[in-house]
Design an enzyme around this catalytic site. Sequence first.
Site, PDB file in Angstrom:
ATOM      1  N   THR A   1       1.295  -1.483  -0.190  1.00  0.00           N
ATOM      2  CA  THR A   1       0.075   0.592  -0.020  1.00  0.00           C
ATOM      3  C   THR A   1       1.211   1.199  -0.164  1.00  0.00           C
ATOM      4  O   THR A   1       1.816   1.121  -0.121  1.00  0.00           O
ATOM      5  CB  THR A   1      -0.798  -0.098   1.273  1.00  0.00           C
ATOM      6  OG1 THR A   1      -0.161   0.436   2.768  1.00  0.00           O
ATOM      7  CG2 THR A   1      -2.118  -1.140   1.311  1.00  0.00           C
TER       8      THR A   1
ATOM      9  N   ILE B   1       3.392  -1.347   5.135  1.00  0.00           N
ATOM     10  CA  ILE B   1       2.573  -0.025   5.136  1.00  0.00           C
ATOM     11  C   ILE B   1       3.117   0.877   5.695  1.00  0.00           C
ATOM     12  O   ILE B   1       4.510   0.808   5.842  1.00  0.00           O
ATOM     13  CB  ILE B   1       1.412  -0.030   6.776  1.00  0.00           C
ATOM     14  CG1 ILE B   1       0.803  -2.023   6.358  1.00  0.00           C
ATOM     15  CG2 ILE B   1       0.865   0.993   7.119  1.00  0.00           C
ATOM     16  CD1 ILE B   1      -0.452  -1.512   5.671  1.00  0.00           C
TER      17      ILE B   1
ATOM     18  N   ILE C   1       7.632  -2.684   7.153  1.00  0.00           N
ATOM     19  CA  ILE C   1       7.580  -1.252   7.402  1.00  0.00           C
ATOM     20  C   ILE C   1       7.855  -0.065   5.972  1.00  0.00           C
ATOM     21  O   ILE C   1       8.955  -0.856   5.471  1.00  0.00           O
ATOM     22  CB  ILE C   1       8.285  -0.497   8.173  1.00  0.00           C
ATOM     23  CG1 ILE C   1       7.207  -0.630   9.284  1.00  0.00           C
ATOM     24  CG2 ILE C   1       7.816   1.170   8.500  1.00  0.00           C
ATOM     25  CD1 ILE C   1       5.542  -0.433  10.096  1.00  0.00           C
ATOM     26  N   LYS C   2       7.198   0.353   5.231  1.00  0.00           N
ATOM     27  CA  LYS C   2       7.312   1.159   4.215  1.00  0.00           C
ATOM     28  C   LYS C   2       7.977   2.147   4.532  1.00  0.00           C
ATOM     29  O   LYS C   2       7.918   3.303   5.175  1.00  0.00           O
ATOM     30  CB  LYS C   2       5.811   1.068   3.238  1.00  0.00           C
ATOM     31  CG  LYS C   2       6.873   1.107   1.353  1.00  0.00           C
ATOM     32  CD  LYS C   2       5.513   0.367   0.486  1.00  0.00           C
ATOM     33  CE  LYS C   2       5.697   1.126  -0.304  1.00  0.00           C
ATOM     34  NZ  LYS C   2       4.692   1.173  -1.839  1.00  0.00           N
ATOM     35  N   VAL C   3       9.889   2.518   3.816  1.00  0.00           N
ATOM     36  CA  VAL C   3       9.928   3.378   4.209  1.00  0.00           C
ATOM     37  C   VAL C   3      11.025   4.437   2.439  1.00  0.00           C
ATOM     38  O   VAL C   3      11.583   3.552   2.379  1.00  0.00           O
ATOM     39  CB  VAL C   3      11.081   3.651   5.252  1.00  0.00           C
ATOM     40  CG1 VAL C   3      11.785   4.753   5.681  1.00  0.00           C
ATOM     41  CG2 VAL C   3      11.100   2.408   6.378  1.00  0.00           C
TER      42      VAL C   3
END
Length: 214
Positions: A27, A56, A82-84
Amino acid sequence: MKIFLDTASIVEIKKGLAYGIIDGVTTNPSLVAKEGREFLPLVREITALLPGPVSIEVTASDPEEMIAQAETYAAIAANVVIKVPINLEGLQVVKALSGRGIKTNVTLIFSPSQALLAAKAGATYVSPFVGRVDDISGDGMALVEDIALIYDNYDIATEIIVASVRHPLHFVEAARIGADVATIPFATLAQLLHHPLTDAGMERFLKDWEKVKH
Ligand code: G3P
């Protein structure tokens, strides 16, 4: 090659899972905004739909705030990744999260050097955006080839997610290069199957079947 769905739509994820070919979900804030729902309940619902990884994205710009967001999201379910975003602060966040056993997907990758630094900081995944590179007359798949070559040179375990996929050729090229994952919009799924000869063949079979006594 693993296939992730690039969506925050519960309906699309449920349909994709029923086809038996979806290994994960990615996402981003734009996809979440499209759903018009409160964020955390939506994340809870998505992560409960499948055992595979669900990316996310953190949205703070300060590293400490990004880490706090990441910890909140990672506590929701074991399959949260975790999207960074790739920048200096992002590298610091990836390093801290990987030290805590939290998986990361470093996003907005547009150059091989970004991908190499993300991997060195401990990224689980990197997401080169091939469609957006093509949009500005670049070669998105050449970027993926370069990253794959560099990762092979140094036995880097970080997985490549081909993102910003816009059409079936992106998908096929990703598989030819040997990318670990392609994340695709729901609409592209049907395009991957479509073939005029399959449609024509089906039509002829069904017409001939009408002539058979049964
Ligand atoms: O999720 C990130 C990426 O896939 C976005 O795609 O089409 O907005 O460039 P697009």
